[in-house]
Structure formats: C-alpha cells, structure tokens
Scaffold this active site. Structure first.
Site, PDB file in Angstrom:
ATOM      1  N   GLY A 139       1.039  -0.896  -0.282  1.00  0.00           N
ATOM      2  CA  GLY A 139       0.476   0.514   0.205  1.00  0.00           C
ATOM      3  C   GLY A 139       0.935   0.794   0.410  1.00  0.00           C
ATOM      4  O   GLY A 139       0.723   2.157   1.126  1.00  0.00           O
ATOM      5  N   SER A 140       1.963   1.961  -0.781  1.00  0.00           N
ATOM      6  CA  SER A 140       2.494   2.628  -1.283  1.00  0.00           C
ATOM      7  C   SER A 140       2.413   4.263  -1.049  1.00  0.00           C
ATOM      8  O   SER A 140       1.359   4.227  -1.578  1.00  0.00           O
ATOM      9  CB  SER A 140       3.470   2.064  -2.820  1.00  0.00           C
ATOM     10  N   PHE A 185       4.050   6.466  -1.976  1.00  0.00           N
ATOM     11  CA  PHE A 185       4.475   7.407  -3.676  1.00  0.00           C
ATOM     12  C   PHE A 185       3.584   7.009  -4.269  1.00  0.00           C
ATOM     13  O   PHE A 185       3.242   8.086  -5.079  1.00  0.00           O
ATOM     14  CB  PHE A 185       5.909   6.264  -3.489  1.00  0.00           C
ATOM     15  N   ASP A 224       5.562  12.643  -2.598  1.00  0.00           N
ATOM     16  CA  ASP A 224       5.330  11.990  -1.817  1.00  0.00           C
ATOM     17  C   ASP A 224       6.185  11.833  -0.164  1.00  0.00           C
ATOM     18  O   ASP A 224       7.163  12.170   0.172  1.00  0.00           O
ATOM     19  CB  ASP A 224       6.195  10.533  -1.506  1.00  0.00           C
ATOM     20  N   ARG A 239      11.350  -0.209   9.221  1.00  0.00           N
ATOM     21  CA  ARG A 239      11.878   0.258   8.598  1.00  0.00           C
ATOM     22  C   ARG A 239      13.087   1.390   8.362  1.00  0.00           C
ATOM     23  O   ARG A 239      13.085   2.765   9.229  1.00  0.00           O
ATOM     24  CB  ARG A 239      11.607   1.279   6.940  1.00  0.00           C
TER      25      ARG A 239
HETATM   26  C1  SPV Z   1       6.736   3.973  -1.486  1.00  0.00           C
HETATM   27  O1  SPV Z   1       6.496   3.159  -2.357  1.00  0.00           O
HETATM   28  O2  SPV Z   1       5.622   4.872  -1.027  1.00  0.00           O
HETATM   29  C2  SPV Z   1       8.139   3.708  -1.173  1.00  0.00           C
HETATM   30  C3  SPV Z   1       9.096   3.040  -1.150  1.00  0.00           C
HETATM   31  O3  SPV Z   1       7.464   4.167   0.522  1.00  0.00           O
HETATM   32  S1  SPV Z   1      10.170   4.065  -1.633  1.00  0.00           S
HETATM   33  O4  SPV Z   1       9.344   5.096  -2.487  1.00  0.00           O
HETATM   34  O5  SPV Z   1      11.158   3.850  -2.642  1.00  0.00           O
HETATM   35  O6  SPV Z   1      10.657   5.450  -0.696  1.00  0.00           O
HETATM   36 MG    MG Z   2       6.299   5.523   1.198  1.00  0.00          MG
END
Ligand code: SPV
Ligand code: MG
Length: 292
Positions: A43-44, A46, A56, A157
């Site tokens: 569930g991204s 970004f 983001d 993370r």
């Molecule tokens: C996301 O997909 O929101 C992530 C991974 O946190 S990244 O964009 O690579 O940080």
């Molecule tokens: Mg993220």
C-alpha cells in the site's frame, strides 16, 4: 477473514519463504497485482501520492491513505502491507493509528525512522532526517502494544543508508528495532547497484527477516534474493503507477497524433475486460438471486 490474511504473511516469515509484494494505488491496481500472482499488496505512499499528483512527503492526510487501504483490502484476498510512512507523528500518534489500519484490513504496516513530515526516499537530495533510535524504539513498542492480532506484523524501516549514514548505523538501528519488537526490518537503499544492500544483508545478525525494495537496483532478481536466505519480502515499490503513467502517456500521445482513437483501440484492453475487472459477474449473481 483478515486474521487468515495476517497468517499468510506470518507463516511465510516463519517458513523462510520469499513473499512478493506489488505496489498498488487503488483497488483496481491491487486486483491486477493479485491476478498476476503476487503474494501481497504494498500500500505504497509514493504511488498514492503520485495518483493525486502530489509529492510523497506527507502532503496527503492519514485519512486519505487509510481509506485507500480499506478499499484495497476489501477488494483482494492477499495480504496488504500498508506503508504508514513515519506513523503520522510520535509514539502517541502511532498508538492511535495502528488499530485503524488493522481495522481497515491491512495485515502489516511498515513504519520508517524519518522525521515527520517525511521526504520521499528515492529523490536525489531529499531531506532525509532520522529520529533518535530510542524515539523510534518507543514508536515500535507503541505499534506492537496497539495491535489486536499478534499476527498483524510491525515492520520497521531503516533509512540510514538513504540518509547517507552508512552500514554501521543501519545495522545498529536494525538490531535496536528488532529488540523493540519489530517483526521484520525493511532496509532501503537508493544505490544504483545491489552492493550496498548485499553487504548489509551479509552483515545482518538479527533473527527477524529483512524486507527489500529493489527499485534503484533492479538487477537483483527474486532468485538472487531468495538465495540470500535472510529476506522475507521483496517489495516492488512503484511499478503499478509507472506502468500506468507510461501506458497513458503513449496512448494519449497517439490519439493526439492521429486525431482520433482509430489506431489505439485494438491495442487497449477491451471494455468487456474492464467490466470483468469491475466484478460484473458477482453483481449478475446478486441480480439473479435477489432482484424480483
Ligand atoms: C513507497 O512506495 O511509498 C515506498 C518505497 O515507501 S520508496 O518510494 O522507494 O521509498
Ligand atoms: Mg512510502
């Protein structure tokens, strides 16, 4: 129903099976990922931010992300790993946020050790400030204490490599977060080759599995990752939104170039395909049974 989904992830972890999680930004992209055979949905943040055309960087509210997670979880049968960024505040905020994500149908959350508001990890020269280790341990402990199902996974993370603080700091943080109760450690890197991550994985002495997001180092395949033996999940972090953007750009440009849809129509999924993805068959069953 949801506790079953939670067990799928937990069991994969305990059996040392590599899970694959594809990013999704809405229920349709999640359904496509499920149909393609991924084991879980990411569930991204970004992807959701991109789908609203904002950075983001905690521009979207927690409620917006939460409601999308609820919509995704109610659409797919595979577990959802929700990206809660930094937990939307301190340990107090985390205590309130976790039950909401659990009730929304997520099977796990990933929480990162950056300051709130965060900046996105893969952008060159982003603001990558980390919170103190003790503070983040408190946030992990708050998350663990707030979950109702012990199979709902709390994934911590580590952003030390993203912040340029080096492997030693990243290992120290990972071990401290495991000690605080994290079920897995996501270690992120934006280096264009897998060396940095491979070195971290080799040096990792923790007992909990690692989670990788190989966006920046796509050379590393699932077979390579499975061979490392310490990784529980590989997350494909933004491939749904990038695929969607690329496909839309190409089709929109073609239509403008041709002055009509005559050349794109045959190459697009049919309207019938989309109706199928909308769950039309289920609605027809309801119609047949209850409409009088
Ligand atoms: C996301 O997909 O929101 C992530 C991974 O946190 S990244 O964009 O690579 O940080
Ligand atoms: Mg993220």
């Amino acid at each position: 129903m949801n506790s079953k989904k939670n067990q799928v992830l937990k069991e994969a972890f305990s059996q040392g099976r590599l899970m694959t999680a594809m990013a999704a930004h809405n229920p349709l992209s999640a359904r496509l990922a499920q149909d393609a055979g991924f084991g879980a949905i990411w569930g991204s943040g970004f992807e959701l931010s991109a789908s609203y055309a904002v950075p983001d960087a905690n521009i979207l509210s927690m409620g917006t992300h939460l409601e999308m997670m609820r919509a995704i979880a109610s659409t797919v049968d595979i577990p959802l790993i929700a990206d809660i960024d930094t937990g939307f505040g301190n340990a107090v905020n985390v205590s309130y946020v976790i039950p909401l994500y659990e009730a929304a149908g997520a099977s796990a959350i990933v929480m990162e050790d950056k300051t709130f508001p965060k900046d996105t990890s893969l952008r060159a020269d982003g603001r990558q400030e980390l919170v103190r280790i003790e503070e983040f341990q408190g946030k992990i402990e708050a998350a663990c204490a707030a979950r109702r199902d012990p199979d709902f996974l709390i994934i911590a993370r580590v952003e030390a490599l993203i912040a340029g603080l080096g492997q030693e700091e990243a290992l120290k943080r990972g071990l401290a977060y495991e000690q605080a109760g994290a079920d897995a450690i996501l270690i992120h890197s934006k280096q264009a080759t897998p060396d940095q991550i491979l070195s971290f994985v080799q040096a990792w002495t923790g007992k909990v599995p690692l989670v990788l997001v190989p966006t920046a180092y796509p050379q590393l395949t699932e077979a390579d990752i499975a061979q490392l033996g310490k990784v529980g999940v590989v997350i494909y972090g933004n491939h749904a939104i990038r695929a969607a953007v690329g496909a839309m750009q190409a089709v929109f440009a073609q239509i403008r170039q041709d002055g009509g849809i005559q050349n794109v129509d045959a190459n697009l999924p049919s309207v019938k395909t989309i109706i199928g993805l909308q769950g039309d068959a289920h609605m027809r069953q309801i119609e047949a049974r209850f409409l009088r």
